[in-house]
Write an enzyme that holds these catalytic residues in place. Structure first.
Site, mmCIF file in Angstrom:
data_model
loop_
_atom_site.group_PDB
_atom_site.id
_atom_site.type_symbol
_atom_site.label_atom_id
_atom_site.label_comp_id
_atom_site.label_asym_id
_atom_site.label_seq_id
_atom_site.Cartn_x
_atom_site.Cartn_y
_atom_site.Cartn_z
ATOM 1 N N GLU A 139 0.885 -1.098 -0.016
ATOM 2 C CA GLU A 139 0.390 0.042 -0.006
ATOM 3 C C GLU A 139 0.862 1.533 0.025
ATOM 4 O O GLU A 139 0.128 2.229 -0.355
ATOM 5 C CB GLU A 139 -1.319 0.126 1.037
ATOM 6 N N SER A 409 -53.642 -20.659 38.534
ATOM 7 C CA SER A 409 -53.792 -20.323 39.771
ATOM 8 C C SER A 409 -52.202 -19.679 40.485
ATOM 9 O O SER A 409 -52.480 -19.910 42.304
ATOM 10 C CB SER A 409 -53.852 -22.042 40.571
#
Length: 781
Positions: A139, A409
């Site tokens: 690069e 319940s």
């Protein structure tokens, strides 16, 4: 005469060399020049008459070009240069994963992965020198000597932009590439390129070359979804960066230029060619000997299917991830904090309890019909910390632990609390024969009855009729039951439900509230039962214990008072009188064993209640619950289906709360509590001869003998002395019941719903009125 004289003088003013009203005329001066406007017109006429020479035109063109391409860019350069603020290297925020840990601080539950956030920043010293050289060869071979920008590259980019070439914007140095990725967009315009060059030039003066290279390696995209060299090393070679070889580093350097075009799966030849180019560049840079270059072999790259998967929100932990994220936002953390802080988020989840819950559900549902779903929530009663959480297998799908459901319940315990708040003791005998309300006959499952028996016995046998009568006896009836439930921890509002909870479309609730008619979430039931386990003290349920950034800053800490930081939880509240909560617990202690033998291992005391709801007017069940607790853990288990349909087991039988949910509950609790001390519940206050309450002995402070035991913070001192034996409630009605306990009315104000933010759940398609006849009757399960 005067007039004539003046007139004569006016006519001769043009020739007179003396003063007059018109002024002074010097006979020796030349003619006055014309005015400015006339001069410009005259000059324009002369220029029109005399055309410019070719040299003049060239000079004017060069001047214009100089102004446009030199003066203006220079002014812009100076303006942008001095206005650009370059942060210090450590201050640059990049997206990084946030790791969600269990309470032990090491077990990874899941991660938050931002779109570009699987970066794991590492120091440059961890990157082998051959790998660094390979990146420079690919690069920017003059990286350590250039000023941070490339003038020729900028001019090429300007030319290509003007000509509309597709490759406009190329020719960047490593510094420019980093600036583009960290501070700018990827748009291909001359303006962006100029800003990139200017910021790069300034950065090169303020940062060292090593700092720039380290930031670049940790930021750049390498393909395969990998941002940063650490993620790339894992994705391509499944190894840490320090173990990368020269050949592997050259591969990573090669793909930077164009990750999609050089993808090893689809374009291996192009990648090999680029890899050769990188090695040749290293020879040219004199960092690689020609002989070593020839001996270097292209390395094997792991196939895409074999890439190690990140622990993200794919399985049950995804629902924990959702709760953690919403709680972080409620605590004031922004998306930027979460996405760029490399956060370490320590949750309250106990890894042993969580693994046990997930494994138990999977084992128990493996041979059941595929439409069955389950939810499990375990909460520490002493802190509100969520220890285990299972809302379903699909972590990105619907969370059943947050689903509003009918509870059956299991809601009767709140009627028992409401009764005691009005002076009705748990020993009060209530008729259990069928009861008629609004033309509907309420019965018990299988016609069960105890005649006239104590509320403790009616609770153990889950008799609908006894508790329905109790609700009708109470002052303010069903409202008092709703109030007791809200005090225990059922929130007054649930996201996704338009009306206030425990109401009939926003109006007063009906008597059927005691049989679990209204919608409540499993998380809330575990929390409300935890309040009873804590002798009436409510703690807000929560998932997050501590949050720190990658650089060690603590954003949130809910631990010891001296270490606390960030938004803290509300203080615990004594919402229910301790004697009432403890008496309710005492009434619930026989139920686990009574419900098909689901008592906990080692004889560990527990308080529990089952629940089952009925599918419309049919005789089938649609929801089944088991909720229970010890002093250190409260767990709610729900089993049902996504769509209202008969709830049946793999053998075709109906599923009740005392069946599959109780099997899951017992296994989850036994797994989570294995190896912890067997704790006893507090002894409830007993009535004196005068009818007043005698308070129970207060538990010892933490650290002393017999104090509470925290499963996440076990004691390091000598073994605790055993707690006093629990007094079991009578299972039959005494001949001479003790006088009613007249409790003073509570003055604890009702607080709003917990602040914890949770995802909305849609209202189930079945109407909440699926109550009559016999909704919630379990017959013990």
């Amino acid at each position: 005469m005067v007039v004539a004289s003046e007139g004569g003088r006016r006519r001769s003013d043009a020739e007179a060399p003396y003063s007059s009203i018109a002024g002074f005329k010097d006979p020796l001066r030349r003619d006055q020049p014309p005015r400015k406007g006339a001069a410009r017109r005259a000059q324009a006429a002369r220029l029109a008459a005399e055309p410019r020479t070719r040299g003049q035109r060239i000079r004017r063109l060069l001047l214009a070009l100089f102004v446009i391409f030199v003066c203006v860019p220079t002014l812009l350069f100076v303006a942008i240069y001095w206005s650009s603020e370059i942060p210090e290297p450590a201050e640059v925020a990049v997206e990084q994963p946030a790791t969600v840990l269990a309470s032990d601080g090491t077990t990874v539950l899941t991660k938050f992965i931002p779109p570009k956030g699987n970066r794991i920043p590492i120091p440059l010293t961890d990157v082998p020198m051959p790998v660094r050289d390979a990146v420079l060869a690919a690069e920017d071979r003059n990286f350590y000597t250039n000023p941070g920008y490339s003038t020729s590259g900028f001019l090429r980019a300007a030319r290509d932009n003007l000509l509309g070439h597709d490759n406009a914007g190329g020719g960047s140095t490593i510094t420019q590439q980093y600036v583009k990725n960290a501070f700018l967009t990827s748009e291909r315009t001359l303006t962006r390129k100029m800003r990139e060059l200017i910021i790069a030039a300034k950065m090169a003066r303020q940062w060292s070359k090593d700092e720039i290279l380290a930031a670049y390696l940790n930021t750049i995209y390498y393909g395969r979804g990998a941002y940063g060299i650490a993620a790339a090393a894992k994705t391509y070679f499944d190894k840490p960066v320090p173990e990368l070889t020269l050949a592997e580093g050259a591969v990573l350097a090669a793909v930077i230029r164009s990750p999609s075009v050089l993808d090893p799966e689809n374009h291996p030849d192009q990648l090999r060619a680029r890899w050769q180019y990188v090695l040749d560049g290293m020879v040219e840079m004199q960092v690689l000997a020609p002989g070593d270059r020839d001996a270097t072999v292209f390395p094997p790259i792991i196939p895409l299917p074999d890439i190690p998967a990140e622990p993200v929100a794919l399985g049950p932990e995804g629902h924990i991830r959702t709760q953690v994220l919403r709680e972080l936002r409620a605590a004031g953390l922004t998306d930027a904090d979460i996405n760029t802080g490399a956060l370490q988020i320590t949750t309250t989840i106990d890894p042993v309890a969580q693994a046990g819950a997930v494994d138990t559900v999977r084992q128990r549902l493996e041979w059941q019909p595929p439409e069955l779903r389950a939810a499990v929530v375990s909460i520490d009663p002493r802190s509100g910390a969520v220890r285990a959480y299972y809302g379903g297998e699909n972590g990105a799908g619907f969370d059943f632990a947050q689903a509003p459901l009918q509870t059956g319940s299991s809601f009767k315990v709140f009627a028992l609390v409401a009764a005691q708040r009005q002076g009705i003791p748990t020993t009060r005998a209530i008729d259990s024969s069928p009861v008629v309300d609004r033309g509907t006959t309420i019965t018990n499952a299988d016609g069960d009855s105890c005649g006239q028996c104590a509320l403790t016995e009616a609770l153990k046998r889950s008799l609908n009729t006894s508790f329905y009568r109790l609700t009708m006896m109470l002052a303010d009836g069903p409202r008092s039951v709703a109030e007791a439930a809200h005090l225990a921890g059922i929130p007054e509002y649930i996201p996704g439900l338009a009306d206030r909870t425990l109401t009939e479309a926003g109006k007063a609730p009906l008597n059927g509230i005691v049989l679990g008619q209204y919608l409540v979430r499993p998380l809330d039931m575990a929390s409300a039962y935890a309040t009873l386990a804590a002798s009436g003290v409510y703690h807000q349920p929560h998932f997050v214990q501590r949050v720190s950034t990658g650089d060690g800053r603590v954003l949130l800490d809910r631990g010891a008072p001296e270490n606390r930081a960030g938004a803290q939880l509300p203080k615990p509240e004594q919402r229910i009188i301790a004697s009432i909560a403890d008496a309710t617990t005492q009434a619930m202690t026989p139920i686990a064993n009574y419900s098909n033998g689901h008592g906990l291992a080692e004889g560990r005391p527990s308080a529990a209640k089952t629940g089952t709801t009925q599918l419309g007017e049919t005789k089938d069940n649609k929801d089944a619950w088991m909720i229970g607790y010890t002093p250190s853990l409260s767990t709610a288990v729900w089993v049902g289906t996504e769509q209202p349909q008969p709830l049946r087991s793999g053998r075709g039988g109906a599923i009740w709360g005392s069946g599959l949910p109780s099997d899951i509950w017992k296994q989850v609790m036994d797994n989570a509590l294995a190896g912890t001390p067997v704790e006893q519940f507090p002894t409830p206050a007993l009535p004196s001869r005068g009818g007043s309450l005698v308070p129970a002995p207060a538990p010892a402070a933490p650290g002393g003998g017999g104090g509470p035991y925290d499963i996440l913070n076990p004691p390091t001192n000598a073994p605790r002395s055993p707690a006093p034996d629990i007094i079991s409630p009578p299972t039959t009605t005494p001949r001479n019941p003790p006088p009613d306990i007249i409790s003073p009315p509570t003055t604890t104000p009702r607080n709003p719903a917990p602040v914890i933010i949770i995802p909305p759940a849609p209202r189930p398609s079945s109407a909440p009125g699926e109550l009559f006849p016999g909704l919630g009757g379990d017959g013990g399960g």
